[in-house]
Design a protein around this motif. Sequence first.
Motif, PDB file in Angstrom:
ATOM      1  N   GLY A  57     120.102  23.996  59.754  1.00  0.00           N
ATOM      2  CA  GLY A  57     120.119  24.895  60.898  1.00  0.00           C
ATOM      3  C   GLY A  57     121.173  25.979  60.841  1.00  0.00           C
ATOM      4  O   GLY A  57     121.241  26.823  61.736  1.00  0.00           O
ATOM      5  N   LYS A  58     122.021  26.005  59.837  1.00  0.00           N
ATOM      6  CA  LYS A  58     123.087  27.016  59.711  1.00  0.00           C
ATOM      7  C   LYS A  58     122.849  27.857  58.458  1.00  0.00           C
ATOM      8  O   LYS A  58     122.323  27.358  57.455  1.00  0.00           O
ATOM      9  CB  LYS A  58     124.456  26.342  59.601  1.00  0.00           C
ATOM     10  CG  LYS A  58     124.800  25.454  60.757  1.00  0.00           C
ATOM     11  CD  LYS A  58     126.015  25.962  61.444  1.00  0.00           C
ATOM     12  CE  LYS A  58     126.337  24.962  62.554  1.00  0.00           C
ATOM     13  NZ  LYS A  58     127.118  25.510  63.580  1.00  0.00           N
ATOM     14  N   ALA A  95     108.110  25.792  53.417  1.00  0.00           N
ATOM     15  CA  ALA A  95     108.080  25.261  54.779  1.00  0.00           C
ATOM     16  C   ALA A  95     109.468  24.792  55.190  1.00  0.00           C
ATOM     17  O   ALA A  95     110.164  24.130  54.427  1.00  0.00           O
ATOM     18  CB  ALA A  95     107.092  24.100  54.856  1.00  0.00           C
ATOM     19  N   GLY A  96     109.887  25.178  56.403  1.00  0.00           N
ATOM     20  CA  GLY A  96     111.171  24.747  56.927  1.00  0.00           C
ATOM     21  C   GLY A  96     112.359  25.513  56.395  1.00  0.00           C
ATOM     22  O   GLY A  96     113.507  25.151  56.665  1.00  0.00           O
ATOM     23  N   VAL A  97     112.111  26.593  55.634  1.00  0.00           N
ATOM     24  CA  VAL A  97     113.198  27.373  55.041  1.00  0.00           C
ATOM     25  C   VAL A  97     112.982  28.850  55.345  1.00  0.00           C
ATOM     26  O   VAL A  97     111.909  29.397  55.094  1.00  0.00           O
ATOM     27  CB  VAL A  97     113.266  27.194  53.508  1.00  0.00           C
ATOM     28  CG1 VAL A  97     114.384  28.038  52.915  1.00  0.00           C
ATOM     29  CG2 VAL A  97     113.436  25.739  53.137  1.00  0.00           C
ATOM     30  N   LYS A  98     114.013  29.473  55.893  1.00  0.00           N
ATOM     31  CA  LYS A  98     113.995  30.924  56.067  1.00  0.00           C
ATOM     32  C   LYS A  98     114.970  31.503  55.053  1.00  0.00           C
ATOM     33  O   LYS A  98     116.184  31.300  55.152  1.00  0.00           O
ATOM     34  CB  LYS A  98     114.414  31.319  57.479  1.00  0.00           C
ATOM     35  CG  LYS A  98     114.403  32.813  57.680  1.00  0.00           C
ATOM     36  CD  LYS A  98     114.918  33.216  59.043  1.00  0.00           C
ATOM     37  CE  LYS A  98     114.976  34.733  59.077  1.00  0.00           C
ATOM     38  NZ  LYS A  98     115.864  35.226  60.088  1.00  0.00           N
ATOM     39  N   ALA A  99     114.410  32.169  54.052  1.00  0.00           N
ATOM     40  CA  ALA A  99     115.245  32.770  53.008  1.00  0.00           C
ATOM     41  C   ALA A  99     115.551  34.213  53.389  1.00  0.00           C
ATOM     42  O   ALA A  99     114.682  34.943  53.859  1.00  0.00           O
ATOM     43  CB  ALA A  99     114.536  32.710  51.671  1.00  0.00           C
ATOM     44  N   GLU A 100     116.797  34.606  53.197  1.00  0.00           N
ATOM     45  CA  GLU A 100     117.212  35.983  53.455  1.00  0.00           C
ATOM     46  C   GLU A 100     117.185  36.763  52.142  1.00  0.00           C
ATOM     47  O   GLU A 100     116.754  36.253  51.110  1.00  0.00           O
ATOM     48  CB  GLU A 100     118.601  35.981  54.098  1.00  0.00           C
ATOM     49  CG  GLU A 100     118.625  35.294  55.453  1.00  0.00           C
ATOM     50  CD  GLU A 100     120.006  35.261  56.071  1.00  0.00           C
ATOM     51  OE1 GLU A 100     120.939  35.934  55.561  1.00  0.00           O
ATOM     52  OE2 GLU A 100     120.167  34.546  57.078  1.00  0.00           O
ATOM     53  N   THR A 101     117.685  37.982  52.172  1.00  0.00           N
ATOM     54  CA  THR A 101     117.684  38.846  50.996  1.00  0.00           C
ATOM     55  C   THR A 101     118.578  38.279  49.897  1.00  0.00           C
ATOM     56  O   THR A 101     119.718  37.883  50.139  1.00  0.00           O
ATOM     57  CB  THR A 101     118.176  40.259  51.368  1.00  0.00           C
ATOM     58  OG1 THR A 101     117.339  40.763  52.415  1.00  0.00           O
ATOM     59  CG2 THR A 101     118.117  41.200  50.185  1.00  0.00           C
ATOM     60  N   ILE A 102     118.039  38.242  48.689  1.00  0.00           N
ATOM     61  CA  ILE A 102     118.765  37.731  47.528  1.00  0.00           C
ATOM     62  C   ILE A 102     119.946  38.650  47.217  1.00  0.00           C
ATOM     63  O   ILE A 102     119.833  39.874  47.293  1.00  0.00           O
ATOM     64  CB  ILE A 102     117.824  37.643  46.310  1.00  0.00           C
ATOM     65  CG1 ILE A 102     116.751  36.596  46.576  1.00  0.00           C
ATOM     66  CG2 ILE A 102     118.591  37.330  45.037  1.00  0.00           C
ATOM     67  CD1 ILE A 102     115.639  36.584  45.559  1.00  0.00           C
ATOM     68  N   ALA A 135     117.812  26.375  56.812  1.00  0.00           N
ATOM     69  CA  ALA A 135     116.792  25.367  56.535  1.00  0.00           C
ATOM     70  C   ALA A 135     116.829  24.248  57.558  1.00  0.00           C
ATOM     71  O   ALA A 135     117.890  23.876  58.062  1.00  0.00           O
ATOM     72  CB  ALA A 135     116.998  24.799  55.137  1.00  0.00           C
ATOM     73  N   ASP A 136     115.631  23.707  57.835  1.00  0.00           N
ATOM     74  CA  ASP A 136     115.516  22.504  58.658  1.00  0.00           C
ATOM     75  C   ASP A 136     116.058  21.326  57.862  1.00  0.00           C
ATOM     76  O   ASP A 136     116.119  21.381  56.620  1.00  0.00           O
ATOM     77  CB  ASP A 136     114.049  22.236  59.015  1.00  0.00           C
ATOM     78  CG  ASP A 136     113.430  23.334  59.876  1.00  0.00           C
ATOM     79  OD1 ASP A 136     114.188  24.100  60.523  1.00  0.00           O
ATOM     80  OD2 ASP A 136     112.184  23.429  59.891  1.00  0.00           O
ATOM     81  N   ALA A 137     116.417  20.241  58.559  1.00  0.00           N
ATOM     82  CA  ALA A 137     116.896  19.035  57.882  1.00  0.00           C
ATOM     83  C   ALA A 137     115.829  18.501  56.932  1.00  0.00           C
ATOM     84  O   ALA A 137     114.641  18.543  57.234  1.00  0.00           O
ATOM     85  CB  ALA A 137     117.290  17.974  58.900  1.00  0.00           C
ATOM     86  N   GLY A 138     116.278  18.026  55.776  1.00  0.00           N
ATOM     87  CA  GLY A 138     115.368  17.448  54.789  1.00  0.00           C
ATOM     88  C   GLY A 138     115.560  18.052  53.413  1.00  0.00           C
ATOM     89  O   GLY A 138     116.409  18.916  53.206  1.00  0.00           O
ATOM     90  N   THR A 139     114.746  17.585  52.473  1.00  0.00           N
ATOM     91  CA  THR A 139     114.779  18.100  51.101  1.00  0.00           C
ATOM     92  C   THR A 139     113.743  19.211  50.974  1.00  0.00           C
ATOM     93  O   THR A 139     112.610  19.065  51.441  1.00  0.00           O
ATOM     94  CB  THR A 139     114.494  16.974  50.094  1.00  0.00           C
ATOM     95  OG1 THR A 139     115.506  15.971  50.248  1.00  0.00           O
ATOM     96  CG2 THR A 139     114.515  17.485  48.669  1.00  0.00           C
ATOM     97  N   HIS A 140     114.133  20.288  50.342  1.00  0.00           N
ATOM     98  CA  HIS A 140     113.271  21.468  50.226  1.00  0.00           C
ATOM     99  C   HIS A 140     113.186  21.928  48.778  1.00  0.00           C
ATOM    100  O   HIS A 140     114.125  21.744  48.004  1.00  0.00           O
ATOM    101  CB  HIS A 140     113.823  22.612  51.076  1.00  0.00           C
ATOM    102  CG  HIS A 140     113.952  22.272  52.520  1.00  0.00           C
ATOM    103  ND1 HIS A 140     112.891  22.302  53.386  1.00  0.00           N
ATOM    104  CD2 HIS A 140     115.033  21.874  53.243  1.00  0.00           C
ATOM    105  CE1 HIS A 140     113.316  21.946  54.593  1.00  0.00           C
ATOM    106  NE2 HIS A 140     114.606  21.673  54.534  1.00  0.00           N
ATOM    107  N   PHE A 168     116.945  21.663  47.137  1.00  0.00           N
ATOM    108  CA  PHE A 168     118.176  21.425  47.887  1.00  0.00           C
ATOM    109  C   PHE A 168     117.888  20.547  49.101  1.00  0.00           C
ATOM    110  O   PHE A 168     116.748  20.391  49.519  1.00  0.00           O
ATOM    111  CB  PHE A 168     118.829  22.748  48.305  1.00  0.00           C
ATOM    112  CG  PHE A 168     118.041  23.538  49.314  1.00  0.00           C
ATOM    113  CD1 PHE A 168     118.367  23.479  50.661  1.00  0.00           C
ATOM    114  CD2 PHE A 168     116.993  24.340  48.925  1.00  0.00           C
ATOM    115  CE1 PHE A 168     117.658  24.212  51.593  1.00  0.00           C
ATOM    116  CE2 PHE A 168     116.267  25.068  49.849  1.00  0.00           C
ATOM    117  CZ  PHE A 168     116.599  25.008  51.185  1.00  0.00           C
ATOM    118  N   THR A 169     118.961  19.999  49.634  1.00  0.00           N
ATOM    119  CA  THR A 169     118.863  19.145  50.819  1.00  0.00           C
ATOM    120  C   THR A 169     119.682  19.760  51.940  1.00  0.00           C
ATOM    121  O   THR A 169     120.834  20.146  51.734  1.00  0.00           O
ATOM    122  CB  THR A 169     119.386  17.727  50.507  1.00  0.00           C
ATOM    123  OG1 THR A 169     118.633  17.186  49.417  1.00  0.00           O
ATOM    124  CG2 THR A 169     119.262  16.803  51.717  1.00  0.00           C
TER     125      THR A 169
END
Length: 171
Positions: A57-58, A95-102, A135-140, A168-169
Amino acid sequence: MQSRLVLAGGLLALFLAGAPPASPVANAQQVGNLDAPAPKPKSYVVYATDQQNVTAGKRSVLELHFRVVDGFHVNSHTPKSELLIPTQITLQPAAGVKAETIEYPAGTSFSFSFDPTEKLDVYSGAFTVKLPVVADAGTHTIDGTLRYQACDHAACYPPKSLPVQVIFTAK
């Protein structure tokens, strides 16, 4: 007849000892061709994946570690000419991940001995690309591709694509 027996016995001894018999063909294959070009690597860039942990969440930053094979360089993500192919990562949504600009690292100025006035912006050796995510909690798992063009001191080679998988987790 006796000379044939000695020759056959000598070959049998070599065979039983595990050594192949000498032949002009075997010797020619071992010498090689000095005029042949050196073999090029299948991939000029290596990706090293590490298990990473982030806070769920951060906003966190994942690091993607790459290494350009010794003797080569790749254009940076902002080459100095529009004729050069930039190093670029394309990522698939996860799913569950918001990626920003690289965030790409700054390149290094590089010039050829035949034209020291022209400077190129390149990566060589190790370089790290940063990927900010929430990212939401969990493995992605985020799948993607690194597209690059490798060059050495004499030539540039056709562009290549390297699969990239970031695991990542978020806790």
